[in-house]
Design an enzyme around this catalytic site. Sequence first.
Site, short mmCIF file in Angstrom:
data_model
loop_
_atom_site.label_atom_id
_atom_site.label_comp_id
_atom_site.label_asym_id
_atom_site.label_seq_id
_atom_site.Cartn_x
_atom_site.Cartn_y
_atom_site.Cartn_z
N LYS A 45 0.83 -1.21 0.00
CA LYS A 45 0.00 0.00 0.00
C LYS A 45 0.87 1.26 0.00
CE LYS A 45 -1.83 2.58 2.96
NZ LYS A 45 -2.36 3.15 4.17
N ASP B 121 -6.65 1.45 1.05
CA ASP B 121 -6.77 1.61 2.50
C ASP B 121 -8.22 1.33 2.89
OD1 ASP B 121 -8.28 3.78 1.76
OD2 ASP B 121 -7.10 5.27 2.83
#
Length: 216
Positions: free
Chosen positions: A126, A144
């Site tokens: 991420k 997220d």
Amino acid sequence: MKRRLTSQDAGEIFSELHKLWPDAHCELEHKTPFQLLLAVVLSAQTTDKAVNKALSPLLEKQPGFAPSDLVNLGEKKFLNVIKSIGLAPTKARNSVALARQLLSLHGGDVPMDRKSLEDLPGVGRKTANVVLNVIGGLPTMAVDTHVARVSVRLGLARPTENRLQIENDLLQIVPAEWGVQAHNLLIFHGRYHCTARVPKCEICPVKSQCRKIGVR
Ligand code: SF4
């Protein structure tokens, strides 16, 4: 049962989201790629606001805060800087190790390839996606909690706990013209409109396209 969304539907959704959030951007304050990378690492399991608040006195004093400054500051003093955010001891340790690795392997620069980024301490998929998107301008999908929730509700991604699957579903369905902005548009929509507990469906500009998966 409604049909599955197509890329064309996704394009219409992002076009509407862009009208609502024309200034959707990464809200982690930074002036350099390193400061962004550091902020993203620190933002794991906490809010961007909390990270900005913790780092702002340091960055005001040292606007060019670089890997060498972090190494000089050391783990203990940096822990004191970030003590208000979650998992601070681990993050302080990883951040200094990350700065050291940037200096030893990359001349103090942030590498712009996924493998080198993910090899850095505390950097996962991420984080690499955020850096590649915000700094590199690449069409990556950093998934997220907001991106996951909104993508699934809209029907852009299949419901799952597996964020890599959500990322892959988004990469498949988001049209190229929205590839770079999609991540921030989904974050803004999730943060300020399609919130976890009270999504504002009645006044949502994409309510006609939205599949409202999991919304009661
Ligand atoms: S219609 Fe509701 S669930 Fe769908 S994106 Fe808008 S706020 Fe979220």
